[in-house]
Design a protein around this motif. Structure first.
Motif, mmCIF file in Angstrom:
data_model
loop_
_atom_site.group_PDB
_atom_site.id
_atom_site.type_symbol
_atom_site.label_atom_id
_atom_site.label_comp_id
_atom_site.label_asym_id
_atom_site.label_seq_id
_atom_site.Cartn_x
_atom_site.Cartn_y
_atom_site.Cartn_z
ATOM 1 N N ALA A 88 1.052 -1.536 -0.346
ATOM 2 C CA ALA A 88 0.141 0.273 0.214
ATOM 3 C C ALA A 88 1.064 0.909 0.196
ATOM 4 C CB ALA A 88 -0.860 0.103 1.484
ATOM 5 N N LYS A 89 2.037 1.142 0.867
ATOM 6 C CA LYS A 89 2.587 2.094 0.664
ATOM 7 C C LYS A 89 3.651 2.449 -0.865
ATOM 8 C CE LYS A 89 6.933 3.969 2.719
ATOM 9 N NZ LYS A 89 8.006 3.679 4.371
ATOM 10 N N PHE A 90 3.906 1.670 -0.959
ATOM 11 C CA PHE A 90 4.073 1.786 -2.903
ATOM 12 C C PHE A 90 3.199 2.556 -3.406
ATOM 13 C CE2 PHE A 90 4.420 0.342 -7.066
ATOM 14 C CZ PHE A 90 5.499 0.920 -7.523
ATOM 15 N N ARG A 92 0.859 4.299 -2.931
ATOM 16 C CA ARG A 92 0.087 5.485 -2.664
ATOM 17 C C ARG A 92 1.620 6.702 -3.157
ATOM 18 N NH1 ARG A 92 -4.307 5.701 0.985
ATOM 19 N NH2 ARG A 92 -3.893 3.727 2.717
ATOM 20 N N GLN A 93 2.382 6.211 -2.744
ATOM 21 C CA GLN A 93 3.420 7.037 -3.772
ATOM 22 C C GLN A 93 4.003 7.305 -4.648
ATOM 23 O OE1 GLN A 93 6.849 5.219 -1.765
ATOM 24 N NE2 GLN A 93 7.183 5.909 0.119
ATOM 25 N N ALA A 94 3.960 6.154 -5.614
ATOM 26 C CA ALA A 94 3.313 6.062 -7.106
ATOM 27 C C ALA A 94 1.844 6.939 -7.289
ATOM 28 C CB ALA A 94 3.281 5.459 -7.537
ATOM 29 N N SER A 95 1.133 7.256 -6.740
ATOM 30 C CA SER A 95 -0.528 6.885 -6.737
ATOM 31 C C SER A 95 -1.295 6.214 -8.119
ATOM 32 C CB SER A 95 -0.307 9.035 -7.417
ATOM 33 O OG SER A 95 -2.395 9.667 -7.165
ATOM 34 N N ILE A 96 -0.887 4.595 -8.082
ATOM 35 C CA ILE A 96 -2.140 3.717 -8.771
ATOM 36 C C ILE A 96 -2.090 2.980 -8.187
ATOM 37 C CG2 ILE A 96 0.573 3.952 -10.005
ATOM 38 C CD1 ILE A 96 1.893 1.932 -9.297
ATOM 39 N N VAL A 97 -3.506 2.207 -8.649
ATOM 40 C CA VAL A 97 -4.131 1.474 -8.166
ATOM 41 C C VAL A 97 -4.522 0.116 -8.845
ATOM 42 C CG1 VAL A 97 -6.504 0.471 -7.489
ATOM 43 C CG2 VAL A 97 -5.530 2.935 -6.877
ATOM 44 N N PRO A 98 -3.864 -0.684 -9.038
ATOM 45 C CA PRO A 98 -3.905 -1.735 -9.898
ATOM 46 C C PRO A 98 -5.768 -2.314 -9.982
ATOM 47 C CG PRO A 98 -2.922 -2.614 -8.439
ATOM 48 C CD PRO A 98 -2.805 -1.434 -7.438
ATOM 49 N N ASP A 115 5.179 7.738 -15.594
ATOM 50 C CA ASP A 115 6.302 7.211 -14.614
ATOM 51 C C ASP A 115 6.148 6.116 -15.102
ATOM 52 O OD1 ASP A 115 6.970 6.830 -12.655
ATOM 53 O OD2 ASP A 115 5.899 7.849 -11.277
ATOM 54 N N ARG A 116 7.909 5.499 -15.645
ATOM 55 C CA ARG A 116 7.762 4.514 -15.861
ATOM 56 C C ARG A 116 8.899 3.500 -14.960
ATOM 57 N NH1 ARG A 116 5.907 2.961 -19.923
ATOM 58 N NH2 ARG A 116 8.261 1.541 -20.475
ATOM 59 N N GLU A 117 9.476 4.898 -14.193
ATOM 60 C CA GLU A 117 9.550 3.759 -13.167
ATOM 61 C C GLU A 117 9.011 2.927 -12.359
ATOM 62 O OE1 GLU A 117 12.104 6.874 -10.066
ATOM 63 O OE2 GLU A 117 13.210 7.499 -11.799
ATOM 64 N N ALA A 118 7.445 3.551 -12.055
ATOM 65 C CA ALA A 118 6.265 2.864 -11.258
ATOM 66 C C ALA A 118 5.777 1.679 -12.111
ATOM 67 C CB ALA A 118 5.399 4.410 -10.994
ATOM 68 N N LEU A 147 -9.665 0.574 -0.259
ATOM 69 C CA LEU A 147 -8.778 0.007 -0.203
ATOM 70 C C LEU A 147 -8.323 -0.892 0.432
ATOM 71 C CD1 LEU A 147 -7.950 -0.970 -4.476
ATOM 72 C CD2 LEU A 147 -9.987 -2.165 -2.858
ATOM 73 N N TYR A 148 -6.796 0.236 1.005
ATOM 74 C CA TYR A 148 -6.058 -0.148 2.211
ATOM 75 C C TYR A 148 -6.114 0.586 3.250
ATOM 76 C CZ TYR A 148 -3.991 -1.740 -2.654
ATOM 77 O OH TYR A 148 -3.542 -2.456 -3.653
ATOM 78 N N GLY A 149 -7.222 1.139 3.647
ATOM 79 C CA GLY A 149 -6.982 2.021 4.729
ATOM 80 C C GLY A 149 -6.964 3.838 4.232
ATOM 81 N N ALA A 150 -7.458 4.041 5.163
ATOM 82 C CA ALA A 150 -7.524 5.972 5.436
ATOM 83 C C ALA A 150 -5.761 6.230 5.739
ATOM 84 C CB ALA A 150 -8.395 6.719 5.804
ATOM 85 N N SER A 151 -4.952 7.033 4.913
ATOM 86 C CA SER A 151 -3.855 7.842 4.774
ATOM 87 C C SER A 151 -4.020 9.270 5.051
ATOM 88 C CB SER A 151 -2.844 7.250 3.982
ATOM 89 O OG SER A 151 -3.457 8.458 2.602
ATOM 90 N N ALA A 152 -4.921 9.770 5.299
ATOM 91 C CA ALA A 152 -5.335 11.022 5.601
ATOM 92 C C ALA A 152 -5.707 11.349 6.839
ATOM 93 C CB ALA A 152 -5.882 12.492 3.828
ATOM 94 N N PRO A 153 -5.116 12.576 7.501
ATOM 95 C CA PRO A 153 -5.459 12.832 8.928
ATOM 96 C C PRO A 153 -6.619 12.842 8.704
ATOM 97 C CG PRO A 153 -3.606 14.041 8.434
ATOM 98 C CD PRO A 153 -4.093 13.405 7.342
#
Length: 567
Positions: A88-90, A92-98, A115-118, A147-153
């Motif tokens: 989930a961390k990756f 979020r950082q890449a802003s992608i969802v399968p 974003d080729r690296e992602a 899907l992975y739980g809220a990250s924003a406070p």
């Protein structure tokens, strides 16, 4: 350009593409590229954060540039895909969802398909080809939270942070208030309310101080809805933060203050009008949200259609005279006038407006904001307009006889004048002008027509529930429709937040000044007699227009009765 065959610096090429597409000025791109180098962020992220391009426009441009289609929030899966391989961390950082895994590869929703690296990281982890899709960053964030739980406070977490930081709820010192308002938790709390309100399509944010609690409510589709309650002690810091944003006097807490500010939310520049009023338990704050992207300056989108629109357009097309739009505060009069201006706006016309306040800026129109404190009121501005060689004049509101008489003078000298009045129906606007002291013969000579309107909540098309109407109910409602008659009531689904309504539409009546009506004006007949004559001349009342929208499944009978019962 295909995302599978990148050439050179794709970010630089995409920036040039945006400029060539007309989505971004070159100067704005240069500014964004400088900040991008400092922040080490993707170009699209910087552009939306600065409010230089809206999320939707960015997604459309990325789709056109890469060939990857844009997907909506409905395409996101119910459960995480490849959760055992992609953290989930990756994501979020890449802003992608399968989205889905198939024979052709893994479909991947991305805020930035460049974003080729992602893409390579996911390809390596999933051991399958990647099929990129473009999605809005805000849609991706909500899907990741689900899907992975809220990250924003949450607001509760922010408030807890304030308390743990030793927040002083009773601070009165101006410098201390400035310090509190500048603390990250207070900034995050106010920003969170603003983002949630924009996401909910709210028109206003109400922050109200009570004895033991600070209440936040949003006005959505005309109705106030409670959002949350926070400790009352937060009031001084919250009001100080909003005053700083609106450049108001942070030390003044005894007098009302009005201001405005602009912030970028989800890549859109949105204006906020601020009203702060002192109350017994603190300051009450209302933020009016002026989101231009949510306002459709189009007659059909407003709800003007059929015979109502034909009558209105016929009046609007006259080269001179007065066209009035009436209704209570918050009934959409200004939006109707703006739409009217865009309808008549051509390069060969000079159009001037005087407003309080100027809500939206219109291309090709010279707009003036009144400033009563320095003597610039409606009458003064209108008097100056007559020396400015205009063709069309919009007066935000006719409030007094002086403004009314200058508007009449402008119409008599060959100008088209658009304005508003606060009356219950179209005919009452005539009696209001008479009561102000405008001579009857001037009214008959200048007023071309009057539109009265109200806003009703629009039924959610996804979940509205049809029901049959019995003959006695149809007779009581005066429904002129062949049996069997079907009306609709609200249901409730995820698309409308469970309340059965989504957006608003207009019910209106349009009075055209006929010879019979002119005779009644000269004889000083009452508003009821004028209303009956207007209907005899072909005007459909607001109630009739509302019933027509009920039969079309746009709104409910209760909504129509709510806004027309006293008209």
């Amino acid at each position: 350009m295909s995302v599978d065959n990148p050439t050179g610096d794709s970010q630089a090429e995409f920036g040039a593409f945006l400029v060539a597409r007309g989505a971004l000025p070159q100067a704005a791109l240069d500014r964004a590229r400088r900040l991008q180098a400092e922040m080490s962020e993707r170009l699209g992220t910087v552009l939306t954060r600065l409010g230089l391009i809206a999320e939707r426009d960015l997604a459309d441009a990325l789709s056109a540039f890469t060939g990857a289609p844009v997907i909506t929030a409905a395409a996101f899966p119910e459960r995480p895909i490849l959760a055992d391989r992609l953290s989930a961390k990756f994501l979020r950082q890449a802003s992608i969802v399968p989205l889905a895994e198939g024979a052709d590869g893994l479909v991947l929703a991305m805020a930035d398909p460049l974003d080729r690296e992602a893409i390579e990281a996911v390809r390596y982890a999933a051991e399958t080809p990647i099929l990129p899709r473009v999605a809005l960053a805000s849609d991706l964030a909500r899907a990741l939270d689900r899907l992975y739980g809220a990250s924003a406070p949450t607001s509760e977490q922010i408030v807890a942070g304030l308390d743990s930081a030793g927040f002083d709820a009773k601070a009165e010192d101006t410098e201390r208030l400035k310090d509190l308002a500048s603390e990250a938790p207070v900034i995050r709390l106010v920003n969170l309310w603003i983002e949630r309100a924009v996401e909910a399509r709210a028109s206003d944010i109400h922050i109200e101080a009570a004895e033991n609690v600070l209440t936040v409510r949003f006005r959505i589709d005309g109705a106030l809805r409670p959002v949350e309650e926070t400790p009352a002690g937060l009031g001084p810091a919250v009001s100080s933060r909003i005053k700083i944003m609106a450049r108001l006097d942070i030390a003044e807490r005894r007098l009302p203050q009005d201001g405005k500010f602009r912030v970028a939310v989800q890549g859109k520049e949105i204006d906020f009008r601020v009203s702060i009023v002192p109350s017994v338990h603190g300051e009450s704050i209302v933020l009016r949200i002026l989101d231009r992207s949510q306002v459709a300056l189009d007659f059909a989108a407003l709800g003007y259609d059929g015979a109502v629109l034909e009558r209105y357009r016929a009046i609007l097309q006259r080269p001179h005279g007065i066209l009035l739009v009436t209704g209570p505060t918050g009934s959409g009069k200004t939006t109707t006038l703006y739409t009217s201006l865009l309808h008549v706006c051509t390069p060969d016309l000079k159009i001037l407006t005087v407003e309080d306040p100027v809500e939206y800026q219109l291309a090709g129109v010279t707009q003036v904001q009144v400033h009563p404190q320095i003597g610039l009121n409606f009458a003064g501005a209108l008097r100056a307009f007559l020396r400015h060689d205009p063709d069309v004049i919009l007066v935000g509101e006719i409030r007094d006889v002086e403004t009314a008489r200058i508007a009449v003078q402008a119409a008599l000298t060959g100008h088209l004048v658009l304005s508003t009045l606060h009356t219950n129906d179209a005919a009452s606007a005539i009696t209001r002008l008479l009561d102000m002291g405008v001579e009857d013969y001037l009214i008959t000579a200048t007023v071309n027509g009057i539109a009265a309107q109200r806003l009703v909540r629009r039924l959610c098309p996804q979940c509205r529930v049809p029901y049959a109407v019995t003959p006695d109910v149809a007779a009581r409602l005066k429904l002129d429709a062949p049996a069997p008659i079907t009306l609709f009531k609200p249901g409730g689904c995820a698309a409308c937040g469970g309340n059965g309504f989504a957006g608003r539409t207009t019910v209106a009546e349009v009075l055209a000044m006929t010879e019979a009506l002119k005779d009644l004006v000269i004889r000083r007949a009452g508003a009821d007699a004028m209303q009956r004559q207007a209907e005899a001349d072909g005007m459909a009342s607001m109630y009739r227009d509302g019933l027509r929208k009920c039969l079309a499944g746009l709104t409910t009978v209760d909504e129509v009765l709510r806004v027309t019962a006293t008209s």
